[in-house]
Design an enzyme around this catalytic site. Sequence first.
Site, short mmCIF file in Angstrom:
data_model
loop_
_atom_site.label_atom_id
_atom_site.label_comp_id
_atom_site.label_asym_id
_atom_site.label_seq_id
_atom_site.Cartn_x
_atom_site.Cartn_y
_atom_site.Cartn_z
N CYS A 106 41.18 20.55 -5.67
CA CYS A 106 42.22 20.15 -4.52
C CYS A 106 43.53 19.13 -5.01
O CYS A 106 43.30 18.92 -6.31
CB CYS A 106 41.78 19.60 -3.38
SG CYS A 106 41.19 17.92 -3.58
O1 LIG Z 1 43.82 16.61 -2.11
C1 LIG Z 1 43.60 17.12 -1.35
C2 LIG Z 1 42.27 16.68 -0.35
O2 LIG Z 1 41.68 15.89 -1.10
C3 LIG Z 1 44.23 18.27 -0.44
O3 LIG Z 1 44.80 19.17 -1.24
C4 LIG Z 1 45.68 17.78 0.16
O4 LIG Z 1 45.28 16.69 1.09
C5 LIG Z 1 46.52 18.72 0.74
O5 LIG Z 1 45.78 19.41 1.78
P1 LIG Z 1 46.33 19.97 3.08
O6 LIG Z 1 47.71 20.69 2.72
O7 LIG Z 1 45.38 20.91 3.75
O8 LIG Z 1 46.70 18.90 3.99
#
Ligand SMILES: O=C(CO)[C@H](O)[C@H](O)COP(=O)(O)O
Length: 151
Positions: free
Chosen positions: A65
């Site tokens: 992520c």
């Molecule tokens: O690093 C992350 C979680 O640890 C995610 O990639 C980041 O928060 C973005 O996710 P979203 O676009 O669903 O909010």
Amino acid sequence: MRISVSSDMDEPVARALVAELRDRGHDVVTHGALHPGADPQWAVCSEAAARDVAEGTAEQAVVCCWTGTGASIAANKVPGVRAALCTDAYTADGARRWNDANVLALSLRLTSEPLLREILDAWFGGEVSEDAEDRQNVRHIDRLDQGRTGS
Ligand SMILES: O=C(CO)[C@H](O)[C@H](O)COP(=O)(O)O
């Protein structure tokens, strides 16, 4: 080796990860944004990849992520999974050698493609050995077992 890979974002480094693993001869299963039609939310796709490991349909997984934190947290909720967030090769080597980690968590933000290759080299080169001679040389063997089962 069969490896499950998940990412909540369709980033170049996530695609490079899949390509690199396939180039290294691994059989790659994709989840999240890397798999058309799959749920790309980090909690969902990271858990799906971790479940593949817990259920034995994959030997290891790589979960990604943006920060790597959510992916590692979600993967570690699956019983039997030891996910390690690695931002450098030394940490990846130690995660395999000292923690017997079976899921590699990566930050899409921090991991460049050259760093990715270094981390993968260390991860796949840093096997935990179980034979008697090596066990004597593994300083952290008791801690390793504690980490697998809980202390
Ligand atoms: O690093 C992350 C979680 O640890 C995610 O990639 C980041 O928060 C973005 O996710 P979203 O676009 O669903 O909010």
